[in-house]
Scaffold this active site. Structure first.
Site, short mmCIF file in Angstrom:
data_model
loop_
_atom_site.label_atom_id
_atom_site.label_comp_id
_atom_site.label_asym_id
_atom_site.label_seq_id
_atom_site.Cartn_x
_atom_site.Cartn_y
_atom_site.Cartn_z
N GLN A 159 -16.48 15.68 18.44
CA GLN A 159 -16.79 17.10 18.55
C GLN A 159 -15.77 17.93 17.77
OE1 GLN A 159 -19.54 18.54 20.02
NE2 GLN A 159 -18.78 20.45 19.16
N LYS A 161 -25.53 17.51 24.40
CA LYS A 161 -25.88 16.29 23.67
C LYS A 161 -26.08 15.13 24.64
CE LYS A 161 -23.60 18.23 19.68
NZ LYS A 161 -22.32 18.51 19.01
N ASP A 164 -23.63 11.70 12.93
CA ASP A 164 -23.47 13.15 12.78
C ASP A 164 -23.20 13.53 11.33
OD1 ASP A 164 -23.58 15.67 13.98
OD2 ASP A 164 -21.42 15.77 14.29
#
Length: 283
Positions: free
Chosen positions: A100, A56, A123
């Site tokens: 994450q 990323k 996200d």
């Protein structure tokens, strides 16, 4: 057999998206003098998570953005992680925040996801973001499902009126992709590993989304000829959640593993960060 089976090339589309995003980032910098920043938070030392965070960060660099990496130790508490997220929420330079998944067992992951400010939830992991997306209100969708939808739209695959069967019910994949398909007027059945008569239900599907997290759990013989097959799984040995190798010649369209859904996840995360930057910096 399908007359022609279309390979849904997520890798190729993600590269095209990045080229467009690079231009948009250059415009933001030219107009505001500020570089968009994505903050990534990694708790612990899970090797797979470290790879994903690095990928990323590399994607940010390719489009001209900056990534700030926050790496916390394995023994981090929920309170410490909440404090780190709050600091990023209050940092005017940060346009998006990625926590994450998964986090170590002692952390309340849901509480930490929901701490992320809605305007920085690029996200699509917060309950508020999920709710707004489900109601067809403005929100950043969960990155993998949103990437799947972008891929289906790019190839102009009809969704309205089609029967989509989603196999999987996770809060960041199965549930949101079902809501996104429903918002596009598909008829949606959500299944999972404990569903009775699963093969029969999948056999009815015009669109099959494999999101169950088990290698080749969805057998080729369960899928009817001419179905669209989206495999969101990735496991050791390059296997997905579907027996793609045995069904791809019968499918109307299918995602390869790797090179299908995976690249779209990262491209969508970056696209949503750029969109956040444009709003935040008013570029």
């Amino acid at each position: 057999m399908a007359a022609t089976s279309t390979l849904l090339d997520g890798k190729g589309l993600s590269k095209a998206m990045e080229a467009d995003l690079k231009v948009r980032v250059e415009k933001i910098i030219a107009q505001t003098g500020k570089v968009p920043v994505l903050a990534t938070i990694l708790v612990g030392n899970d090797p797979s998570s470290e790879v994903y965070v690095k990928m990323k960060g590399n994607a940010c660099e390719r489009v001209g953005m900056t990534s700030v990496r926050v790496h916390l130790p394995e023994e981090t508490t929920t309170e410490e992680l909440l404090a780190a997220i709050e600091k990023l929420n209050n940092d005017e330079q940060i346009c998006g925040i990625l926590l994450q998944h998964p986090v170590p067992h002692q952390i309340d992951e849901r509480a930490c996801f929901d701490k992320i400010a809605i305007d920085k939830d690029v996200d699509g992991v917060t309950c508020l973001g999920f709710g707004r997306m489900s109601m067809n209100e403005p929100a950043y969708g969960s990155a993998t499902p949103a990437g799947i939808m972008e891929l289906l739209k790019h190839y102009k695959l009809p969704l309205a009126g089609k029967h989509a069967v989603v196999v999987g019910r996770s809060p960041i994949l199965g549930k949101p992709v079902a809501m996104m398909l429903l918002n596009e007027n598909a008829t949606v059945t959500i299944c999972h590993s404990k569903t009775d008569n699963l093969p029969a239900l999948i056999k009815q599907a015009d669109i099959v989304v494999g999101a169950v997290g088990r290698p080749e759990f969805i057998r080729a013989e369960w899928i009817k000829d001419g179905a669209v097959v989206v495999d969101a799984g990735y496991h050791k040995g390059g296997l997905g959640d579907v027996e793609i190798s045995k069904v791809k010649d019968r499918a109307a369209a299918y995602t390869p593993v790797p090179g299908g859904v995976g690249p779209m996840t990262i491209a969508t995360l970056i696209a949503q960060t750029v969109a956040s930057a444009e709003k935040k910096l008013k570029a």
